[in-house]
Design an enzyme around this catalytic site. Structure first.
Site, short mmCIF file in Angstrom:
data_model
loop_
_atom_site.label_atom_id
_atom_site.label_comp_id
_atom_site.label_asym_id
_atom_site.label_seq_id
_atom_site.Cartn_x
_atom_site.Cartn_y
_atom_site.Cartn_z
N THR A 94 0.52 0.24 6.56
CA THR A 94 0.56 -0.75 5.49
C THR A 94 0.77 -2.12 6.14
O THR A 94 1.23 -2.20 7.27
CB THR A 94 1.66 -0.43 4.45
OG1 THR A 94 1.71 -1.47 3.47
CG2 THR A 94 3.03 -0.31 5.09
N GLY A 95 0.44 -3.15 5.41
CA GLY A 95 0.60 -4.50 5.94
C GLY A 95 -0.75 -5.18 6.15
O GLY A 95 -1.75 -4.81 5.52
N THR A 124 0.83 -1.21 0.00
CA THR A 124 0.00 0.00 0.00
C THR A 124 0.86 1.26 0.00
O THR A 124 1.86 1.32 0.71
CB THR A 124 -0.84 0.00 1.30
OG1 THR A 124 -1.69 -1.13 1.26
CG2 THR A 124 -1.63 1.27 1.45
N GLY A 159 -4.04 -5.75 6.89
CA GLY A 159 -5.09 -4.80 7.24
C GLY A 159 -5.98 -5.25 8.39
O GLY A 159 -6.43 -4.42 9.19
N ARG A 174 -13.54 -8.76 0.14
CA ARG A 174 -12.70 -8.34 1.28
C ARG A 174 -12.27 -6.87 1.11
O ARG A 174 -11.88 -6.42 0.05
CB ARG A 174 -11.46 -9.23 1.36
CG ARG A 174 -10.55 -8.95 2.55
CD ARG A 174 -9.37 -8.08 2.18
NE ARG A 174 -8.43 -7.93 3.29
CZ ARG A 174 -7.43 -7.05 3.29
NH1 ARG A 174 -7.25 -6.24 2.28
NH2 ARG A 174 -6.64 -6.96 4.32
N VAL A 175 -12.37 -6.13 2.21
CA VAL A 175 -11.88 -4.75 2.26
C VAL A 175 -10.86 -4.68 3.38
O VAL A 175 -11.07 -5.24 4.46
CB VAL A 175 -13.05 -3.77 2.51
CG1 VAL A 175 -12.54 -2.38 2.81
CG2 VAL A 175 -13.99 -3.74 1.30
N GLY A 176 -9.76 -4.00 3.13
CA GLY A 176 -8.70 -3.90 4.14
C GLY A 176 -8.77 -2.63 4.96
O GLY A 176 -9.81 -1.97 5.03
N ASP A 177 -7.67 -2.27 5.56
CA ASP A 177 -7.60 -1.08 6.41
C ASP A 177 -7.47 0.20 5.60
O ASP A 177 -7.81 1.29 6.07
CB ASP A 177 -6.39 -1.17 7.34
CG ASP A 177 -5.10 -1.23 6.53
OD1 ASP A 177 -4.96 -2.17 5.71
OD2 ASP A 177 -4.25 -0.33 6.68
#
Ligand code: ASP
Length: 333
Positions: A244-245, A193, A247, A221-224
């Protein structure tokens, strides 16, 4: 809190100190001296851009935009767009790695120095999703738009419909399908990211965050990265943070908001990033298998970064100098 500590904690902005003097209804000579010191400390630093990973060109683009007098959010979006359009980058924008069904879906958010924010999630046809998040912030009564709704809004605002799955990312996906093993790799190709924080000539801070999320994630799926407070948070009185990383771990601890709140309580950006990583590793023994990295900047222009595993880099642009900084990490083998 002891008054001495309060002054120390308030020294990032000066605002807290002035408020405390007024609240106490008195002003002794030592306070005046302290106020002058605070004024000196809070002199606006020269513009700064920082970003996650070794996104050299993106960070230089933001830094030069700041130098040319652009406002913090304009510069952050200009920087992030460099990677959104970079087809070789398989973790941001067009050419990003797809989910396990072959859909590239992008997440992004922005936050400005007024505390306003915008976000888009699960966008499958638009490359410049950070700019789209800004348009959500500026042109709608909402903060977050998802999927088809975000795409339709984008077209209505003049964004071009695009195919995000490139031949290269399609080939990589077909190769992945042979095993279909979902195991996010720590430090994918050394760039995941892009999260960026900018401090402009006026001393205002803004940020942008853009990602194709974890490679071969589940559909939906949705991340941070598009979640305000997790992937990005800015409070112009204090500073900002981006992540980043993995989420899921960042969301569980509301990482970027946590860092800004820790800075509000007097921690340096470095100490705040370290504490946010510590929260994750102290709650999840599986941390040896995933990466999380944070970067942060305060109003005084101090920066910090920390991560779980070796191999994360932060870029920092200031005074015509664009530097790659190897970031300290928790898991020392
Ligand atoms: N934080 C991103 C996500 O979980 C991925 C990454 O930065 O590697 O979607």
């Amino acid at each position: 809190m002891k008054r001495r500590h309060f002054i120390k904690n308030a020294s990032l902005t000066g605002i807290g100190l002035v408020a405390s003097s007024a609240a106490m209804g008195c002003k002794d000579p030592s306070e005046e001296k302290i106020e002058k010191t605070v004024m000196k400390q809070t002199k606006t630093p020269s513009p700064i851009a920082i970003c996650t990973w070794r996104f050299t060109e993106a960070n230089a683009t933001a830094g030069k935009a700041l130098k040319a007098g652009k406002a913090a959010l304009d510069a952050a979006i200009a920087g992030v767009e460099v990677e959104e359009e970079n087809l070789k980058n398989t973790t941001v924008g067009k050419g990003g790695a797809p989910d396990r069904e072959g859909n590239v879906t992008l997440d992004a958010c922005v936050m400005n120095s007024d505390g306003n924010c915008g976000s888009v999630v699960y966008v499958a046809t638009i490359t410049k999703v950070a700019a789209l998040a800004r348009t959500v912030m500026e042109e709608t009564p909402h903060v977050m738009l998802a999927g088809a709704g975000a795409e339709e809004f984008a077209y209505s605002q003049g964004f071009q419909k695009e195919t995000l799955l490139t031949e290269a990312s399609k080939e990589a996906w077909h190769a992945w399908l042979k095993t279909s093993e979902y195991k996010p790799i720590i430090n994918i190709e050394n760039h995941d990211t892009i999260g960026m924080l900018t401090l402009d000539h006026n001393g205002d801070i803004a940020g942008a965050c853009s990602s194709s999320g974890l490679s071969y994630k589940m559909k939906g799926r949705v991340g941070d990265s598009p979640i305000i407070g997790s992937g990005l948070f800015v409070d112009n009185e204090i500073g900002g943070a981006v992540a980043t990383g993995m989420g899921e771990e960042i969301i569980k601890t509301v990482g970027s908001f946590l860092i800004v709140e820790l800075m509000r309580n007097g921690l340096s950006p470095q100490a705040a990033c370290e504490e946010a990583v510590r929260r994750i590793v102290s709650k999840n023994e599986a941390y040896t298998d995933f990466q999380v990295a944070y970067i942060a900047m305060n109003k005084a222009g101090e920066t910090g970064a920390y991560c779980i595993h070796e191999g994360f880099t932060m870029m920092k642009y200031q005074n015509d100098h664009n530097e790659a900084i190897a970031v300290d990490f928790y898991h020392k083998k």
